[in-house]
Design an enzyme around this catalytic site. Structure first.
Site, PDB file in Angstrom:
ATOM      1  N   LEU A 143     -90.395 -85.614  23.549  1.00 34.65           N
ATOM      2  CA  LEU A 143     -91.534 -86.587  23.322  1.00 34.65           C
ATOM      3  C   LEU A 143     -92.667 -86.442  22.037  1.00 34.65           C
ATOM      4  CD1 LEU A 143     -92.351 -82.580  25.623  1.00 34.65           C
ATOM      5  CD2 LEU A 143     -92.713 -84.622  26.584  1.00 34.65           C
ATOM      6  N   ASP A 144     -93.665 -87.314  22.527  1.00 38.88           N
ATOM      7  CA  ASP A 144     -94.786 -86.804  21.312  1.00 38.88           C
ATOM      8  C   ASP A 144     -95.256 -86.344  20.427  1.00 38.88           C
ATOM      9  OD1 ASP A 144     -94.144 -90.482  21.112  1.00 38.88           O
ATOM     10  OD2 ASP A 144     -95.313 -90.879  22.921  1.00 38.88           O
TER      11      ASP A 144
END
Length: 310
Positions: free
Chosen positions: A38-39
């Site tokens: 996930l960013d």
């Protein structure tokens, strides 16, 4: 602490690696992995694999994801999300009907160009490393699938909306929003992202890092660690007898009539199956294969930390 899967609600401003680094300190173990990066700006479901469960991170049968994505039209950034440098602004006086119509082009199988701020490797280098150096390289479009793409809300005055997205592995939501904006002729950028499902697990199943610390201090954390078999519940299930369990745990390929004759139709597809021992304990995953000596069940990955004599 037992091996298995701990479901984390990743906080914003943390990379997935940041979460793993913190958990190594919290759980006092270094053997951790995760299912799906996930960013930093994104939050939500991050399955964390503990101990020997890390062996199976690369064999997940369900790698589909689901997100709630907030976007703004009329704004374009170099990173395609709100954390980047604004490169263009323009009026976005668009009715909801126009947005809904544009979304139709992105449902189902599509080709998507990975953003420069992604972890994709080109020439042995991560795109995000090249982007930090101001280098942009040619990328090839990749096939992805949008299983669900629905507009949950839209404010035409602010040109802001919310999407519900269920997609295949490798889908970049920032790219989807950017491409949607380009199709509408005004550009667009991702303003917030929350993953609500990964590996078949839901957001409601997840714990915050603060809750993990609290449960650890109360000696109640083990109860929250999911059996690794849950990730493979959608696969065909094979339960071995005691003799075959001993053979399988020592790496022996089993003849299909030894394991389960009902698996024979799967041989042509090389299908993966979930294997449990005589006592019902999950042992790992295997592949049904056709060989010169007949149809066999070959061990692909053992869940056991070491091969055991059962």
């Amino acid at each position: 602490m037992r091996d298995g899967i701990l479901l984390i609600d990743k906080p914003a401003e943390h990379t997935s690696f940041d979460v793993i680094a913190r958990l190594r300190g919290i759980l006092h173990t270094r053997k951790l992995g995760h299912g799906g990066t996930l960013d930093p700006m994104a939050t939500g479901v991050l399955p964390v694999f503990i101990g020997s469960a890390t062996r199976l991170c690369d064999l997940l049968p369900n790698e589909n994801k689901r997100y709630i994505a907030h976007f703004k039209l009329g704004v374009t950034t170099d990173s395609r999300d709100i954390t980047g440098r604004v490169t263009r602004c323009c009026p976005a006086d668009l009715p909801e009907a126009a947005v809904r119509e544009a979304l139709k082009a992105f449902r189902g199988p599509i080709l998507q160009l990975p953003p420069m701020v992604s972890a994709v490797k080109v020439g042995g280098k991560r795109l995000y490393d090249l982007a930090r150096q101001g280098i942009e390289v040619e990328r090839k479009p990749r096939p992805v699938t949008l299983h669900t793409l629905e507009l949950l809300a839209y404010d035409p005055e602010r040109a802001e909306g919310v999407l519900d997205i269920a997609c295949s592995k490798g889908t970049y939501i920032r790219t989807l929003v950017s491409d949607l904006g380009e199709k509408l002729g005004v550009g667009g950028t991702l303003t917030a992202l929350r993953r609500t499902e990964a590996c078949g697990f839901q957001l409601a199943d997840c714990l915050t890092l603060e809750t993990v610390i609290q449960l650890r201090d109360q000696n109640e954390l083990d109860a929250k660690i999911r059996p690794v078999a849950e990730v493979f519940r959608e696969l065909p299930q094979v339960r071995l007898n005691a003799h075959c369990t001993r053979l399988y745990c020592n790496g022996v390929r089993l003849r299909i009539e030894q394991a389960d004759a009902r698996l024979a139709p799967l041989a042509d597809s090389g299908r993966m199956v979930a294997v449990s021992g005589a006592d019902g304990r999950f042992l790992g995953v295997a592949t049904v294969m056709t060989t010169e000596t007949g149809i066999q069940l070959g061990s692909k990955k053992l869940f056991l930390e070491r091969r055991e004599t059962v």
